[in-house]
Write a protein that holds these residues in place. Structure first.
Motif, PDB file in Angstrom:
ATOM      1  N   SER A 137      48.806 -16.470  48.101  1.00 28.08           N
ATOM      2  CA  SER A 137      50.031 -17.217  47.833  1.00 28.08           C
ATOM      3  C   SER A 137      51.157 -16.695  48.722  1.00 28.08           C
ATOM      4  O   SER A 137      51.146 -15.539  49.164  1.00 28.08           O
ATOM      5  N   GLU A 138      52.123 -17.547  48.943  1.00 23.69           N
ATOM      6  CA  GLU A 138      53.290 -17.140  49.715  1.00 23.69           C
ATOM      7  C   GLU A 138      54.053 -16.035  49.005  1.00 23.69           C
ATOM      8  O   GLU A 138      54.623 -15.131  49.635  1.00 23.69           O
ATOM      9  N   THR A 139      54.065 -16.085  47.676  1.00 22.38           N
ATOM     10  CA  THR A 139      54.728 -15.040  46.888  1.00 22.38           C
ATOM     11  C   THR A 139      54.101 -13.682  47.169  1.00 22.38           C
ATOM     12  O   THR A 139      54.798 -12.688  47.421  1.00 22.38           O
ATOM     13  N   MET A 140      52.778 -13.635  47.134  1.00 19.03           N
ATOM     14  CA  MET A 140      52.063 -12.381  47.384  1.00 19.03           C
ATOM     15  C   MET A 140      52.277 -11.896  48.806  1.00 19.03           C
ATOM     16  O   MET A 140      52.514 -10.690  49.046  1.00 19.03           O
ATOM     17  N   GLU A 141      52.223 -12.812  49.762  1.00 15.51           N
ATOM     18  CA  GLU A 141      52.433 -12.420  51.160  1.00 15.51           C
ATOM     19  C   GLU A 141      53.796 -11.749  51.343  1.00 15.51           C
ATOM     20  O   GLU A 141      53.905 -10.669  51.949  1.00 15.51           O
ATOM     21  N   GLU A 142      54.832 -12.376  50.833  1.00 13.11           N
ATOM     22  CA  GLU A 142      56.177 -11.849  51.042  1.00 13.11           C
ATOM     23  C   GLU A 142      56.364 -10.495  50.377  1.00 13.11           C
ATOM     24  O   GLU A 142      57.018  -9.603  50.931  1.00 13.11           O
ATOM     25  N   ILE A 143      55.795 -10.318  49.189  1.00  9.03           N
ATOM     26  CA  ILE A 143      55.953  -9.043  48.486  1.00  9.03           C
ATOM     27  C   ILE A 143      55.184  -7.933  49.196  1.00  9.03           C
ATOM     28  O   ILE A 143      55.715  -6.848  49.442  1.00  9.03           O
ATOM     29  N   LEU A 144      53.925  -8.186  49.548  1.00  5.17           N
ATOM     30  CA  LEU A 144      53.131  -7.153  50.206  1.00  5.17           C
ATOM     31  C   LEU A 144      53.693  -6.803  51.579  1.00  5.17           C
ATOM     32  O   LEU A 144      53.786  -5.619  51.945  1.00  5.17           O
ATOM     33  N   GLU A 145      54.078  -7.804  52.341  1.00  6.68           N
ATOM     34  CA  GLU A 145      54.608  -7.516  53.674  1.00  6.68           C
ATOM     35  C   GLU A 145      55.992  -6.890  53.589  1.00  6.68           C
ATOM     36  O   GLU A 145      56.348  -6.047  54.422  1.00  6.68           O
ATOM     37  N   GLY A 146      56.779  -7.264  52.586  1.00  5.40           N
ATOM     38  CA  GLY A 146      58.085  -6.640  52.408  1.00  5.40           C
ATOM     39  C   GLY A 146      57.987  -5.163  52.087  1.00  5.40           C
ATOM     40  O   GLY A 146      58.861  -4.371  52.459  1.00  5.40           O
ATOM     41  N   LEU A 147      56.902  -4.785  51.426  1.00  4.10           N
ATOM     42  CA  LEU A 147      56.670  -3.379  51.088  1.00  4.10           C
ATOM     43  C   LEU A 147      55.875  -2.647  52.171  1.00  4.10           C
ATOM     44  O   LEU A 147      55.660  -1.442  52.058  1.00  4.10           O
ATOM     45  N   ASN A 148      55.416  -3.399  53.177  1.00  4.48           N
ATOM     46  CA  ASN A 148      54.492  -2.837  54.166  1.00  4.48           C
ATOM     47  C   ASN A 148      53.329  -2.169  53.437  1.00  4.48           C
ATOM     48  O   ASN A 148      52.958  -1.013  53.708  1.00  4.48           O
ATOM     49  N   ASP A 149      52.737  -2.933  52.529  1.00  2.00           N
ATOM     50  CA  ASP A 149      51.763  -2.410  51.569  1.00  2.00           C
ATOM     51  C   ASP A 149      50.350  -2.484  52.146  1.00  2.00           C
ATOM     52  O   ASP A 149      49.845  -3.566  52.468  1.00  2.00           O
TER      53      ASP A 149
ATOM     54  N   TRP B 101      42.330   0.634  44.006  1.00  2.00           N
ATOM     55  CA  TRP B 101      41.956  -0.372  44.997  1.00  2.00           C
ATOM     56  C   TRP B 101      41.422   0.261  46.286  1.00  2.00           C
ATOM     57  O   TRP B 101      41.382  -0.395  47.338  1.00  2.00           O
ATOM     58  N   ASN B 102      40.977   1.502  46.204  1.00  2.00           N
ATOM     59  CA  ASN B 102      40.300   2.163  47.333  1.00  2.00           C
ATOM     60  C   ASN B 102      41.137   2.104  48.607  1.00  2.00           C
ATOM     61  O   ASN B 102      40.632   1.821  49.699  1.00  2.00           O
ATOM     62  N   THR B 103      42.433   2.357  48.450  1.00  3.68           N
ATOM     63  CA  THR B 103      43.361   2.305  49.576  1.00  3.68           C
ATOM     64  C   THR B 103      44.114   3.630  49.658  1.00  3.68           C
ATOM     65  O   THR B 103      44.616   4.127  48.645  1.00  3.68           O
ATOM     66  N   THR B 104      44.208   4.172  50.855  1.00  3.17           N
ATOM     67  CA  THR B 104      44.965   5.407  51.058  1.00  3.17           C
ATOM     68  C   THR B 104      46.459   5.116  50.916  1.00  3.17           C
ATOM     69  O   THR B 104      46.983   4.210  51.559  1.00  3.17           O
ATOM     70  N   LEU B 105      47.127   5.887  50.087  1.00  5.26           N
ATOM     71  CA  LEU B 105      48.566   5.729  49.902  1.00  5.26           C
ATOM     72  C   LEU B 105      49.295   6.293  51.118  1.00  5.26           C
ATOM     73  O   LEU B 105      49.179   7.485  51.418  1.00  5.26           O
ATOM     74  N   PRO B 106      50.048   5.462  51.845  1.00  6.28           N
ATOM     75  CA  PRO B 106      50.800   5.987  52.992  1.00  6.28           C
ATOM     76  C   PRO B 106      51.737   7.110  52.544  1.00  6.28           C
ATOM     77  O   PRO B 106      52.351   7.038  51.473  1.00  6.28           O
TER      78      PRO B 106
END
Length: 483
Positions: free
Chosen positions: A274-286, A380-385
């Motif tokens: 969703s556009e909502t998810m895109e904007e939130i994740l990219e805004g956080l550089n997640d 979510w098996n992701t390294t925390l920056p």
């Protein structure tokens, strides 16, 4: 003539048989290979797995559309908020009631046989878990009179959500009673069929306490819950780290893989970011964007992610799948890395962080928030920056609203539990969801699911009372804790 003879001989033989066997008729006509009851160990395994498997799918598709994690390209009346027209999900009612019914059988057996006493506590706790999700989605629902067909009640009345939460044998009471049943159990029989905790009863106590934290925070705008919540936090006997999570691990292959992996390619490809998810994740550089979604073009290369605004009119809007990001391989090809999620440490700690920030408990809100974020990345098996919590996701920095941060982070982590994200949006207003493209609900985001049409047909009198209380089963009438 020989056929006539044989006919009368057969009649005579049957007559003799009837005369001699009438007294044993019931015994003879009982199939000894078809049991009339099911062992609670088999029922418990089935209830836990079926509820988790079906609600993970429901939460990802229909819940994901309501919570704006995902967008549907086609067959999307539900995404346009015509919730009485479920497509590819959007009808969780039978999932709840089928599993609540089977769980009630476990509970009844645990109370009628000493050999099954060990099942009482977990059955009460899981009943509370499923009931909370049911009433949070629909509001008032059949509860106290449900599953009482043997008592002659085939059309159960709807109970008020407030009563389902607060009264005897309701959600909070069942959690307390479930803990008490476990603590009072002195037998040596193990909890077989427990695919959550492999029979560890103290783990079930931690689950119950986390579910209590969740229930209390959810109703905190309606009830004074501070004392109970503080006691739970001070005791610390809740799900506190990811090793204690209430989860069921999917596999990479059938029959226990995530259902999205078994859909036809066309059905799977119907859901994009969703556009909502895109904007939130990219805004956080997640960094979780690489796990949860695929780059545009869905070839697994690059970092060009693209989301689509929810609720397009598919009959008049032409879109190309190649222009948007599909869900990540964890939901399709690699579901062995995915879990059915019943309750986690990160959700518990986000709830406690919210309670601390609101002054409902005395606790370090920032520490709880940062712990929860760290656990969510691990989940979510992701390294925390190394700089994530000091830059884009820094607590209350640069004018950030800490409540919005807490709920938004919980929303990201709960992709597979999309209904929860939608429920928390209704409760808190976060994250800020978008007006959808072509709404069929007057540009309003629904605040409850409608009762299914089957209820109007099969339970008409009681349905009519509940429908009247919700403006004719209106999806824009809030539930009790949201009023």
């Amino acid at each position: 003539m020989k056929y006539i003879y044989k006919y009368y001989f057969l009649i005579a033989f049957i007559s003799i048989g009837i005369t001699s066997c009438t007294a044993d008729f019931e015994e003879i006509n009982t199939n000894s290979n078809a049991p009339v009851t099911v062992q609670p160990s088999l029922l418990l395994r089935q209830v836990i797995y079926n509820y988790g498997e079906e609600m993970s799918y429901e939460g990802f598709v229909a819940g994901g559309l309501l919570g704006q994690h995902m967008t549907a390209l086609d067959f999307n009346l539900f995404d346009r908020h015509a919730l009485k027209s479920p497509q590819l999900g959007g009808d969780p009612w039978p999932i709840f009631y089928r599993n609540l019914r089977d769980n009630e059988l476990i509970l009844n057996q645990s109370r009628s046989s000493e050999a099954f006493k060990v099942y009482e506590g977990p059955a009460l706790i899981f009943k509370a878990c499923m009931t909370a999700a049911l009433t949070d989605i629909y509001g008032d629902v059949p509860y106290n009179e449900a599953f009482r067909g043997l008592d002659g009640i085939v059309q159960p009345k709807y109970d008020l959500q407030e009563d389902i939460y607060l009264q005897e044998n309701g959600i909070l009471d069942n959690l307390d009673k479930g803990i008490a049943a476990i603590e009072n159990y002195t037998g040596s029989i193990t909890l077989d069929g427990d695919v959550l905790y492999n029979g560890d009863l103290q783990a079930w106590v931690r689950l119950a306490n986390s579910l209590k934290i969740k229930a209390l925070v959810r109703i905190s705008d309606k009830e004074n819950i501070s004392t109970r919540l503080q006691e739970l936090y001070d005791d610390g006997n809740y799900i506190a780290d990811n090793t204690q999570n209430a989860i069921f691990n999917f596999t990479d292959s059938e029959p226990n893989n995530f259902r999205m992996a078994r859909l036809r390619a066309g059905d799977f490809n119907n859901f994009v970011m969703s556009e909502t998810m895109e904007e939130i994740l990219e805004g956080l550089n997640d960094a979780r964007i690489d796990i949860l979604f695929r780059p545009r073009g869905n070839n697994g290369n690059g970092d060009d992610y693209e989301g689509l605004l929810n609720g397009i009119d598919a009959s008049s809007t032409s879109v190309s799948l190649a222009d948007y990001s599909l869900a990540g391989t964890i939901f399709r090809e690699n579901t062995g890395m995915l879990d059915a999620n019943y309750m986690t440490a990160w959700e518990t700690n986000f709830l406690l962080a919210e309670a601390a920030e609101k002054g409902l408990i005395t606790a370090p809100a920032q520490t709880l928030y940062e712990t929860a974020v760290t656990q969510a990345f691990e989940y979510w098996n992701t390294t925390l920056p190394v700089d994530y919590l000091t830059t884009t996701a820094a607590y209350a920095a640069n004018g950030n609203d800490p409540i919005e941060q807490i709920i938004t982070q919980k929303w990201i982590a709960g992709v597979i539990n999309g209904y929860e994200g939608w429920i928390e949006y209704r409760r808190t207003g976060f994250p800020v969801l978008k007006n959808i493209s072509a709404s069929l609900n007057n540009n309003l985001i629904p605040v409850r699911m409608p009762y299914p049409a089957e209820e109007a047909a099969l339970n008409a009198d009681n349905y009519n009372v509940a429908a009247s209380a919700t403006n004719n089963n209106d999806i824009n009438v809030p539930v009790w804790w949201d009023e």
